[in-house]
Motif scaffolding. Structure first.
Motif, PDB file in Angstrom:
ATOM      1  N   ARG A  46       0.857  -1.178   0.000  1.00  7.88           N
ATOM      2  CA  ARG A  46       0.000   0.000   0.000  1.00  7.88           C
ATOM      3  C   ARG A  46       0.894   1.229   0.000  1.00  7.88           C
ATOM      4  NH1 ARG A  46      -1.860   2.002   4.863  1.00  7.88           N
ATOM      5  NH2 ARG A  46      -4.005   1.995   4.117  1.00  7.88           N
ATOM      6  N   ASP A  47       0.354   2.348  -0.460  1.00  5.32           N
ATOM      7  CA  ASP A  47       1.130   3.582  -0.554  1.00  5.32           C
ATOM      8  C   ASP A  47       1.647   3.984   0.831  1.00  5.32           C
ATOM      9  OD1 ASP A  47       2.239   6.003  -1.207  1.00  5.32           O
ATOM     10  OD2 ASP A  47       0.426   6.865  -2.095  1.00  5.32           O
ATOM     11  N   ASN A  49       3.248   6.751   1.532  1.00  3.98           N
ATOM     12  CA  ASN A  49       3.277   8.200   1.682  1.00  3.98           C
ATOM     13  C   ASN A  49       2.881   8.554   3.116  1.00  3.98           C
ATOM     14  OD1 ASN A  49       2.623  10.963   1.711  1.00  3.98           O
ATOM     15  ND2 ASN A  49       1.784  10.917  -0.353  1.00  3.98           N
ATOM     16  N   SER A 259      -8.648   2.526  -6.605  1.00  2.76           N
ATOM     17  CA  SER A 259      -7.311   1.933  -6.661  1.00  2.76           C
ATOM     18  C   SER A 259      -7.353   0.642  -7.463  1.00  2.76           C
ATOM     19  CB  SER A 259      -6.761   1.670  -5.249  1.00  2.76           C
ATOM     20  OG  SER A 259      -7.621   0.837  -4.503  1.00  2.76           O
ATOM     21  N   ALA A 295      -0.986   8.153  -7.366  1.00  2.08           N
ATOM     22  CA  ALA A 295       0.307   7.484  -7.250  1.00  2.08           C
ATOM     23  C   ALA A 295       0.312   6.227  -8.105  1.00  2.08           C
ATOM     24  CB  ALA A 295       0.607   7.122  -5.797  1.00  2.08           C
ATOM     25  N   VAL A 297       2.973   2.892  -8.386  1.00  5.60           N
ATOM     26  CA  VAL A 297       4.130   2.286  -7.731  1.00  5.60           C
ATOM     27  C   VAL A 297       4.425   0.930  -8.362  1.00  5.60           C
ATOM     28  CG1 VAL A 297       5.056   1.418  -5.551  1.00  5.60           C
ATOM     29  CG2 VAL A 297       3.626   3.467  -5.559  1.00  5.60           C
ATOM     30  N   ASP A 319       8.677   4.704  -7.076  1.00  2.06           N
ATOM     31  CA  ASP A 319       7.583   5.577  -7.507  1.00  2.06           C
ATOM     32  C   ASP A 319       7.693   5.843  -9.010  1.00  2.06           C
ATOM     33  OD1 ASP A 319       9.970   6.873  -6.923  1.00  2.06           O
ATOM     34  OD2 ASP A 319       9.009   8.804  -6.533  1.00  2.06           O
ATOM     35  N   SER A 325       4.873   9.506  -4.429  1.00  3.75           N
ATOM     36  CA  SER A 325       4.921   8.537  -3.335  1.00  3.75           C
ATOM     37  C   SER A 325       6.375   8.439  -2.880  1.00  3.75           C
ATOM     38  CB  SER A 325       4.371   7.176  -3.802  1.00  3.75           C
ATOM     39  OG  SER A 325       5.048   6.717  -4.953  1.00  3.75           O
TER      40      SER A 325
END
Length: 338
Positions: A46-47, A49, A259, A295, A297, A319, A325
């Motif tokens: 998962r992101d 950030n 997502s 984002a 990834v 990223d 991210s």
């Protein structure tokens, strides 16, 4: 504040286009996973950030109803260093993040399953800055604002029209938002599987420590996997998340985030499989700053299945949408069923 993104901005896929493309890839993948071998095993990504990790965007969910109790732990270790400015917004993020996420899952019936995730997060100074600087030097990669920032320090500041929130200069750690999910198997064969999940993200974290968003988030998830032949497998996922209102930033927040994930794995040798996986999500905030936008990834690595039943995951995330991210996230996971 110095800006690393003013002027020409990196060309990156927009959120809706990114999710749409991955959804098409998912659709092509839903057509080969051996229930016993579970050859398609996505990274639990998962992101990371620091300003978005507290929101309840789902990780990769199982595409088969679990037939046994299983427990796993995944550790994310990431580093972010950037400064951005657009209009009346400015942001500085210089921090290392670590998250340990415990996952428990089991069967309810032949087609129903449950899953609970308990995350524990750390945001602060660390030890990765020197390693990342050396990596950039070796491969001639751009370092952005890293040379201007002190090593292994914590500094997270967001400003909009003179209002600064958050303004973090000390490390913080604590329990994140617990996620509970119920899943229903829509289709399962020796080669393919599709499963729907309802996931609820509970506000057990603390938004002041960046371990939660202070609200309840609800996700609907469609997960699928398909074995292409004896060695190759594909997997994917699409989801929509209804976001509770957070007070973390003084800025308008979207009520829904989309997502998607898609990837492939290949059995390379005995219990060793190599994997590549794309994860993307749309923007959560109404902001022009890259780090608060969509984002994309890429995670590459693999897993090894021991004869004892344990599975070890190792990967690294980059990223693809630059500065949307963290610069880099290392992934280490361990899982077993009983």
């Amino acid at each position: 504040m110095a800006s690393a993104s003013k002027g020409a901005r990196p060309v990156a896929p927009r959120g809706a286009a990114s999710v749409g493309a991955l959804a098409l890839l998912l659709a092509s993948a839903v057509t080969h996973a051996d229930p016993a071998a579970d050859t398609a095993a996505p990274f639990t990504i998962r992101d990371q950030n620091p300003l978005l990790a507290g929101f309840g965007l789902p990780v990769a969910m199982p595409s088969r109803a679990p037939d046994r109790f299983a427990a796993g732990m995944v550790i994310f270790w990431g580093s972010t260093a950037l400064a951005q400015e657009q209009g009346n917004e400015e942001i500085l993020v210089d921090a290392e993040t670590r998250e340990a996420r415990l996952t428990l899952q089991g069967p309810i019936s032949d087609r129903l399953g449950w899953q609970v995730q308990l995350p524990y997060r750390y945001t602060g100074g660390g030890t990765l800055d020197g390693f990342i600087d050396s990596w950039h030097d070796i491969f001639g990669l751009s370092e952005g604002v890293r040379p201007l920032l002190a090593h292994d320090q914590t500094n997270i500041v967001y400003s909009r029209s003179g209002v600064r929130r958050p303004d973090i200069s000390a490390s913080a750690t604590g329990l994140g938002d617990i996620q509970a999910a119920l899943g229903y198997s829509l289709y399962a064969s020796a080669d393919s599987a599709v499963m729907a999940w309802l996931s609820v993200d509970l506000p057990t974290g603390d938004e002041d420590k960046l371990t939660g968003n202070g609200a309840t988030d609800v996700s609907l998830v469609l997960s699928a996997q398909h074995r292409l032949n004896e060695r190759w497998s594909a997997f994917g996922q699409v989801s929509g998340t209804w976001l509770g209102e957070s007070d973390l930033l003084p800025i308008d927040q979207d009520s829904v985030a989309w997502s998607a994930m898609a990837g492939v794995s290949v059995r390379a040798w005995r219990g060793l499989s190599l994997k590549a996986q794309l994860d993307a999500h749309t923007a959560i905030y109404d902001s022009e700053l890259d780090i608060l936008n969509e984002a994309v990834v890429l995670t590459v690595g693999g897993d090894y299945r021991f004869a004892s039943g344990w599975r070890l995951d190792l990967g690294v995330s980059e990223d693809l949408a630059v500065e949307h991210s963290p610069d880099v996230v290392f992934v280490l996971g361990l899982k077993r069923s009983w």
